[in-house]
Design an enzyme around this catalytic site. Structure first.
Site, PDB file in Angstrom:
ATOM      1  N   GLY A 249       3.932  -5.772  -9.512  1.00 45.96           N
ATOM      2  CA  GLY A 249       3.265  -6.078  -8.258  1.00 45.96           C
ATOM      3  C   GLY A 249       2.766  -4.792  -7.633  1.00 45.96           C
ATOM      4  O   GLY A 249       3.117  -3.685  -8.067  1.00 45.96           O
ATOM      5  N   TYR A 250       1.959  -4.933  -6.594  1.00 44.04           N
ATOM      6  CA  TYR A 250       1.322  -3.784  -5.946  1.00 44.04           C
ATOM      7  C   TYR A 250       1.716  -3.698  -4.477  1.00 44.04           C
ATOM      8  O   TYR A 250       1.514  -4.640  -3.719  1.00 44.04           O
ATOM      9  CB  TYR A 250      -0.202  -3.872  -6.087  1.00 44.04           C
ATOM     10  CG  TYR A 250      -0.626  -3.587  -7.503  1.00 44.04           C
ATOM     11  CD1 TYR A 250      -0.962  -2.306  -7.904  1.00 44.04           C
ATOM     12  CD2 TYR A 250      -0.630  -4.594  -8.458  1.00 44.04           C
ATOM     13  CE1 TYR A 250      -1.303  -2.028  -9.214  1.00 44.04           C
ATOM     14  CE2 TYR A 250      -0.963  -4.335  -9.776  1.00 44.04           C
ATOM     15  CZ  TYR A 250      -1.300  -3.048 -10.140  1.00 44.04           C
ATOM     16  OH  TYR A 250      -1.628  -2.778 -11.448  1.00 44.04           O
ATOM     17  N   LEU A 251       2.273  -2.553  -4.110  1.00 41.66           N
ATOM     18  CA  LEU A 251       2.564  -2.269  -2.707  1.00 41.66           C
ATOM     19  C   LEU A 251       1.288  -1.857  -1.986  1.00 41.66           C
ATOM     20  O   LEU A 251       1.144  -2.070  -0.795  1.00 41.66           O
ATOM     21  CB  LEU A 251       3.616  -1.158  -2.602  1.00 41.66           C
ATOM     22  CG  LEU A 251       5.001  -1.563  -3.122  1.00 41.66           C
ATOM     23  CD1 LEU A 251       5.849  -0.337  -3.409  1.00 41.66           C
ATOM     24  CD2 LEU A 251       5.688  -2.468  -2.119  1.00 41.66           C
TER      25      LEU A 251
END
Length: 158
Positions: free
Chosen positions: A30-32
């Site tokens: 996932g991407y912060l």
């Protein structure tokens, strides 16, 4: 801590490569942060966790800054809870090609049906043999960046 320029070219996969695979690993990430200037990614790769920061690509899209650090899997699982919507789920296959190794990602979920191969090179002019299963080059096409596949998955392209 690794700080380096990443030089890679990306291709669609048009044929069968699986008989040449020497290793495969399931990856969930996932991407912060996924703005064009920088991406901050967390991922579980097999039984290990990582946080990675990537800078903006150069003009060709083949080279960019990359920093990666191993972190505990339980920390990745906690960070995934605060990531931007959309998770990338894929299997990464490693395929030897002379002195280089292709990383072939077969995507699942919203990106099912997409298979992309990347090759890391010592410089942008490096030559390599193209296996017959390698399709169209998509280096620099932002649609194929994992951070973009999270926002605009392959299922929406048709």
């Amino acid at each position: 801590m690794i700080m380096a320029q990443e030089i890679e070219r990306k291709f669609l996969v048009k044929g069968d490569f699986k008989d040449k695979v020497f290793k495969s690993t399931r990856i969930t990430q996932g991407y912060l942060c996924s703005v064009p200037e920088r991406t901050v990614r967390v991922r579980v790769k097999g039984d290990k966790g990582f946080i990675t920061i990537k800078g903006i690509g150069n003009e060709s899209g083949a080279s960019r800054f990359e920093w990666e650090k191993e972190i505990p899997v339980d920390e990745v699982l906690e960070l995934l809870k605060i990531c931007e919507p959309g998770v990338i789920d894929k299997t990464r296959y490693l395929v030897k090609n002379d002195e280089y190794t292709f990383e072939v990602d077969e995507f699942y979920g919203d990106n099912d049906g997409l298979t992309v191969a990347e090759i890391e090179l010592p410089d942008e002019q490096a030559q390599f043999n193209r296996p017959d299963w390698l399709g169209e080059e998509v280096t620099g096409d932002v649609r194929y960046y994992n951070s973009m596949l999270m926002k605009n998955p392959y299922k929406n392209w048709k």
